[in-house]
Design a protein around this motif. Structure first.
Motif, PDB file in Angstrom:
ATOM      1  N   PHE A  51     -84.710 118.976  39.001  1.00 52.66           N
ATOM      2  CA  PHE A  51     -84.181 117.691  38.530  1.00 52.66           C
ATOM      3  C   PHE A  51     -82.859 117.891  37.786  1.00 52.66           C
ATOM      4  CE2 PHE A  51     -88.790 116.788  38.535  1.00 52.66           C
ATOM      5  CZ  PHE A  51     -88.849 115.489  39.040  1.00 52.66           C
ATOM      6  N   PRO A  52     -81.977 116.895  37.811  1.00 54.89           N
ATOM      7  CA  PRO A  52     -80.923 116.874  36.792  1.00 54.89           C
ATOM      8  C   PRO A  52     -81.593 116.734  35.429  1.00 54.89           C
ATOM      9  CG  PRO A  52     -80.982 114.783  37.997  1.00 54.89           C
ATOM     10  CD  PRO A  52     -81.943 115.712  38.693  1.00 54.89           C
ATOM     11  N   GLY A  53     -81.091 117.395  34.402  1.00 54.68           N
ATOM     12  CA  GLY A  53     -81.753 117.394  33.102  1.00 54.68           C
ATOM     13  C   GLY A  53     -82.142 115.989  32.666  1.00 54.68           C
ATOM     14  N   PHE A  54     -83.340 115.877  32.098  1.00 52.85           N
ATOM     15  CA  PHE A  54     -83.812 114.567  31.651  1.00 52.85           C
ATOM     16  C   PHE A  54     -83.039 114.129  30.397  1.00 52.85           C
ATOM     17  CE2 PHE A  54     -87.762 116.379  33.662  1.00 52.85           C
ATOM     18  CZ  PHE A  54     -87.659 115.615  34.814  1.00 52.85           C
ATOM     19  N   ILE A  55     -82.881 112.835  30.270  1.00 49.05           N
ATOM     20  CA  ILE A  55     -82.137 112.253  29.142  1.00 49.05           C
ATOM     21  C   ILE A  55     -83.077 111.309  28.392  1.00 49.05           C
ATOM     22  CG2 ILE A  55     -80.210 110.760  28.477  1.00 49.05           C
ATOM     23  CD1 ILE A  55     -78.820 111.744  31.108  1.00 49.05           C
ATOM     24  N   ASP A  56     -83.213 111.512  27.094  1.00 49.52           N
ATOM     25  CA  ASP A  56     -83.999 110.606  26.251  1.00 49.52           C
ATOM     26  C   ASP A  56     -83.016 109.728  25.480  1.00 49.52           C
ATOM     27  OD1 ASP A  56     -85.643 109.268  24.494  1.00 49.52           O
ATOM     28  OD2 ASP A  56     -86.894 111.017  24.039  1.00 49.52           O
ATOM     29  N   GLY A  57     -82.916 108.494  25.874  1.00 50.99           N
ATOM     30  CA  GLY A  57     -81.927 107.591  25.285  1.00 50.99           C
ATOM     31  C   GLY A  57     -82.370 106.914  23.997  1.00 50.99           C
ATOM     32  N   HIS A  58     -83.443 107.416  23.373  1.00 53.19           N
ATOM     33  CA  HIS A  58     -83.946 106.713  22.177  1.00 53.19           C
ATOM     34  C   HIS A  58     -84.710 107.682  21.278  1.00 53.19           C
ATOM     35  CE1 HIS A  58     -85.498 102.557  20.679  1.00 53.19           C
ATOM     36  NE2 HIS A  58     -85.512 103.419  19.686  1.00 53.19           N
ATOM     37  N   ASP A  91     -79.332 109.808  19.960  1.00 54.89           N
ATOM     38  CA  ASP A  91     -79.949 109.441  18.682  1.00 54.89           C
ATOM     39  C   ASP A  91     -79.195 108.255  18.073  1.00 54.89           C
ATOM     40  OD1 ASP A  91     -82.136 110.968  16.993  1.00 54.89           O
ATOM     41  OD2 ASP A  91     -80.697 110.145  15.553  1.00 54.89           O
ATOM     42  N   PHE A  92     -79.803 107.662  17.054  1.00 53.61           N
ATOM     43  CA  PHE A  92     -79.209 106.488  16.422  1.00 53.61           C
ATOM     44  C   PHE A  92     -78.543 106.858  15.105  1.00 53.61           C
ATOM     45  CE2 PHE A  92     -82.222 104.723  19.359  1.00 53.61           C
ATOM     46  CZ  PHE A  92     -81.541 103.627  19.871  1.00 53.61           C
ATOM     47  N   ALA A  93     -77.218 106.889  15.109  1.00 51.99           N
ATOM     48  CA  ALA A  93     -76.478 106.982  13.854  1.00 51.99           C
ATOM     49  C   ALA A  93     -76.560 105.608  13.206  1.00 51.99           C
ATOM     50  CB  ALA A  93     -75.028 107.361  14.119  1.00 51.99           C
ATOM     51  N   THR A  94     -77.159 105.547  12.041  1.00 47.83           N
ATOM     52  CA  THR A  94     -77.480 104.241  11.456  1.00 47.83           C
ATOM     53  C   THR A  94     -76.612 103.955  10.236  1.00 47.83           C
ATOM     54  OG1 THR A  94     -79.754 104.417  12.248  1.00 47.83           O
ATOM     55  CG2 THR A  94     -79.331 102.810  10.513  1.00 47.83           C
ATOM     56  N   GLU A 306     -88.446  96.800  37.940  1.00 49.93           N
ATOM     57  CA  GLU A 306     -88.027  95.853  36.901  1.00 49.93           C
ATOM     58  C   GLU A 306     -87.660  96.533  35.588  1.00 49.93           C
ATOM     59  OE1 GLU A 306     -90.308  91.778  37.355  1.00 49.93           O
ATOM     60  OE2 GLU A 306     -91.759  93.417  37.377  1.00 49.93           O
ATOM     61  N   ILE A 307     -88.056  97.776  35.422  1.00 48.20           N
ATOM     62  CA  ILE A 307     -87.725  98.553  34.222  1.00 48.20           C
ATOM     63  C   ILE A 307     -86.785  99.669  34.638  1.00 48.20           C
ATOM     64  CG2 ILE A 307     -88.699 100.171  32.536  1.00 48.20           C
ATOM     65  CD1 ILE A 307     -91.103  98.286  32.307  1.00 48.20           C
ATOM     66  N   ASP A 308     -85.749  99.873  33.826  1.00 51.51           N
ATOM     67  CA  ASP A 308     -84.657 100.770  34.225  1.00 51.51           C
ATOM     68  C   ASP A 308     -84.783 102.188  33.704  1.00 51.51           C
ATOM     69  OD1 ASP A 308     -83.408  97.828  33.466  1.00 51.51           O
ATOM     70  OD2 ASP A 308     -82.707  98.620  35.387  1.00 51.51           O
ATOM     71  N   THR A 309     -85.282 102.344  32.477  1.00 52.74           N
ATOM     72  CA  THR A 309     -85.331 103.678  31.866  1.00 52.74           C
ATOM     73  C   THR A 309     -86.633 103.850  31.091  1.00 52.74           C
ATOM     74  OG1 THR A 309     -84.213 102.970  29.832  1.00 52.74           O
ATOM     75  CG2 THR A 309     -82.807 103.775  31.608  1.00 52.74           C
ATOM     76  N   ILE A 310     -87.045 105.115  30.951  1.00 55.39           N
ATOM     77  CA  ILE A 310     -88.176 105.465  30.089  1.00 55.39           C
ATOM     78  C   ILE A 310     -87.664 106.453  29.044  1.00 55.39           C
ATOM     79  CG2 ILE A 310     -90.466 106.507  29.943  1.00 55.39           C
ATOM     80  CD1 ILE A 310     -90.945 105.682  32.834  1.00 55.39           C
ATOM     81  N   ALA A 311     -87.703 106.042  27.786  1.00 56.61           N
ATOM     82  CA  ALA A 311     -87.299 106.897  26.665  1.00 56.61           C
ATOM     83  C   ALA A 311     -88.545 107.153  25.814  1.00 56.61           C
ATOM     84  CB  ALA A 311     -86.198 106.224  25.865  1.00 56.61           C
ATOM     85  N   THR A 312     -88.371 107.568  24.547  1.00 56.10           N
ATOM     86  CA  THR A 312     -89.557 107.844  23.729  1.00 56.10           C
ATOM     87  C   THR A 312     -89.625 107.043  22.432  1.00 56.10           C
ATOM     88  OG1 THR A 312     -88.505 109.684  22.544  1.00 56.10           O
ATOM     89  CG2 THR A 312     -89.717 110.205  24.592  1.00 56.10           C
ATOM     90  N   ASP A 313     -88.465 106.652  21.852  1.00 55.29           N
ATOM     91  CA  ASP A 313     -88.449 106.134  20.475  1.00 55.29           C
ATOM     92  C   ASP A 313     -89.097 107.161  19.534  1.00 55.29           C
ATOM     93  OD1 ASP A 313     -87.964 104.497  18.327  1.00 55.29           O
ATOM     94  OD2 ASP A 313     -89.523 103.050  18.798  1.00 55.29           O
ATOM     95  N   HIS A 314     -88.829 108.442  19.790  1.00 52.13           N
ATOM     96  CA  HIS A 314     -89.390 109.508  18.946  1.00 52.13           C
ATOM     97  C   HIS A 314     -88.953 109.286  17.498  1.00 52.13           C
ATOM     98  CE1 HIS A 314     -90.616 113.787  18.131  1.00 52.13           C
ATOM     99  NE2 HIS A 314     -89.754 113.602  17.133  1.00 52.13           N
ATOM    100  N   CYS A 315     -89.910 109.085  16.631  1.00 51.32           N
ATOM    101  CA  CYS A 315     -89.646 108.843  15.208  1.00 51.32           C
ATOM    102  C   CYS A 315     -90.866 109.388  14.465  1.00 51.32           C
ATOM    103  CB  CYS A 315     -89.440 107.352  14.956  1.00 51.32           C
ATOM    104  SG  CYS A 315     -88.920 106.957  13.281  1.00 51.32           S
ATOM    105  N   SER A 316     -90.864 110.672  14.199  1.00 57.03           N
ATOM    106  CA  SER A 316     -92.081 111.358  13.764  1.00 57.03           C
ATOM    107  C   SER A 316     -92.225 111.365  12.244  1.00 57.03           C
ATOM    108  CB  SER A 316     -92.074 112.799  14.287  1.00 57.03           C
ATOM    109  OG  SER A 316     -90.956 113.496  13.790  1.00 57.03           O
ATOM    110  N   PHE A 317     -93.394 110.945  11.807  1.00 57.93           N
ATOM    111  CA  PHE A 317     -93.769 111.092  10.397  1.00 57.93           C
ATOM    112  C   PHE A 317     -95.110 111.812  10.350  1.00 57.93           C
ATOM    113  CE2 PHE A 317     -91.109 107.291  10.481  1.00 57.93           C
ATOM    114  CZ  PHE A 317     -90.184 107.583   9.490  1.00 57.93           C
ATOM    115  N   ASN A 318     -95.249 112.761   9.448  1.00 56.66           N
ATOM    116  CA  ASN A 318     -96.518 113.461   9.315  1.00 56.66           C
ATOM    117  C   ASN A 318     -97.628 112.493   8.886  1.00 56.66           C
ATOM    118  OD1 ASN A 318     -96.013 116.247   9.982  1.00 56.66           O
ATOM    119  ND2 ASN A 318     -94.749 116.348   8.139  1.00 56.66           N
TER     120      ASN A 318
END
Length: 457
Positions: A51-58, A91-94, A306-318
């Motif tokens: 595969f071309p490297g996977f991209i996580d947009g979130h 990632d999200f620069a906030t 109908e859905i264009d991308t699958i990301a993760t919204d990775h936001c980990s808290f212990n």
């Protein structure tokens, strides 16, 4: 030169058994048979997908909420990403209140630079819209930032409709992308008050305070704002059938709208909130997990295009200390969960292996479409001569079980604990360097900033 031999190359349009030659971070040749010299490194991909490297947009790495800090920073988060086959994260620069966009960009660049094991890029999350910020947006493409985010929920982050409209008009001028967290924050606040007044303080009150119609209402409203601005919007982390139906309605009006969802909204449902011993707190995310009917509807929407991308919204808290902050009050549970490490295996196992989609559609959802959406195509998201050498050799034969005790993510649980998986990123190349061999990281800190602007496709 590095040569990948005998693999099945995957694109959204076709599968092709061929060899790939890599040199200086670029794919320089693709053909049926490339003869290596004695100096070349050869990687056998027989029986594997390439595969071309996977991209996580979130993703949300190294983020502070004021009461908790994410367990993963760019060091651990990008290591977890790359071992799973994700070679680029966005990632999200906030922006904080009173902060310029450049200040937010500089802070996030400092968090990521020289620490990342996969490539990285930033969306700019705007939380303090004003005329100065509007003017500053003209300079964002010069920094490689062409995608932005606004929130319709969370008191400290949300923007009102007029601000979203003004921002979207500006984004149209610079040919950017606006992703929006679609939940009606005002309604959530009222429903939350009702739950607290009724003495409902457990994790089970979380999904009840954020029902599917607060997502659907926000998507509907955003769609009309998009019409006023005459510029498309991107719905992030779609969670519900009700929200999907609003997207369908907008598209019936010939409105261009793109959609992202995440594995948790396909494979987990809201019964997890009722687990004993406060375990439901592990699944406190926003939007919350929905019903099984929503899982099925979103999977079918993926099948139907109908859905264009699958990301993760990775936001980990212990769970320990962080999620436990809300033991007496669900409002204090930090929202978010990990996922960046296991996304490719989950999608391969539960969508490809179960014959819901094929590997070409998997490539489209997790590599090609996010590259196009965020201005990185065809350098990324494609196996073509001249493309960047971000490549995953994915073995379909691996079998295992997801467990927190074996994960790279620096967090003390995974919401997918005990899930059986098939397939593994056997070898991963980032910028032409082999960073994962036989499923193990062998080289760290090879990630670089993915600069722009590049024309959005």
């Amino acid at each position: 030169m590095k040569i990948i031999k005998n693999g099945t190359l995957i694109s959204p349009q076709k599968m092709l058994i061929a060899d790939i030659a890599i040199q200086n971070n670029k794919i320089i040749e693709i053909s049926a048979n490339i003869n290596p010299s004695d100096e070349d490194e050869v990687y056998d991909a027989s029986g594997c997908y390439v595969f071309p490297g996977f991209i996580d947009g979130h993703t949300h790495f190294d983020m502070d909420t004021g009461t908790a800090h994410t367990a993963d920073d760019f060091i651990s988060g990008t290591k977890a990403a790359v071992v799973g086959g994700t070679t680029t994260i966005v990632d999200f620069a906030t922006q904080e209140k009173g902060q310029s966009l450049k200040e937010a960009y500089d802070i996030w660049m400092k968090k990521a630079k020289d620490k990342s094991s996969c490539n990285y890029r930033f969306h700019m999350a705007i939380t303090d819209w004003n005329e100065t910020i509007k003017e500053e947006m003209n300079k964002m493409p010069e920094l490689g930032v062409t995608s932005f985010k606004m929130y319709m929920a969370y008191d400290s982050l949300l923007s009102n409709d007029a601000e979203i409209l003004a921002c979207l008009k500006k984004i149209k001028e610079i040919d950017g992308v606006l992703g929006v967290h679609c939940e009606n924050g005002t309604l959530i606040n009222e429903l939350t008050k009702e739950k607290i007044a009724a003495g409902e303080t457990s994790p089970g009150a979380h999904p009840a305070s954020r029902p599917d119609y607060v997502e659907a209402e926000a998507i509907n409203r955003l769609a009309y704002i998009s019409t006023l601005a005459d510029h498309p919007v991107n719905i992030v982390h779609l969670s519900s059938l009700a929200g999907l139906n609003e997207i369908r309605n907008a598209r019936k009006r010939n409105q261009e709208i793109t959609v992202e969802t995440c594995p948790q909204y396909l494979l987990l449902d809201d019964h997890y909130y009722n687990l004993d011993n406060f375990e439901g707190a592990k699944y406190v995310i926003s939007p919350p997990l929905r019903k099984e009917k929503d899982n099925k509807a979103l999977i079918q929407a993926i099948v139907d295009g109908e859905i264009d991308t699958i990301a993760t919204d990775h936001c980990s808290f212990n769970f320990k200390n962080d999620k436990e902050l809300g033991k007496e009050d669900f409002r204090k549970i930090p929202n978010g969960a990990p996922g960046v490490e296991h996304r490719p295996q989950l999608i391969y196992t539960y969508l490809v292996e179960e014959s819901r989609i094929d590997v070409m559609r998997m490539c489209e959802l997790m590599s090609t479409n996010p590259a196009k959406r965020y201005g990185m195509y065809p350098e990324k998201g494609a196996l073509e001569v001249g493309s960047d050498a971000d490549i995953v050799i994915f073995s379909p034969d691996y079998e295992g079980v997801i467990t927190a005790s074996k994960q790279i993510q620096n967090v003390d649980y995974t919401p997918f604990e005990g899930f059986k998986i098939k397939g593994q990123a056997k070898n991963v190349f980032v910028n032409g360097e082999c960073v994962v061999k036989d499923g193990t990281i062998v080289k760290e800190n090879q990630g670089t900033y993915v600069f722009g602007p590049r024309k959005r496709v």
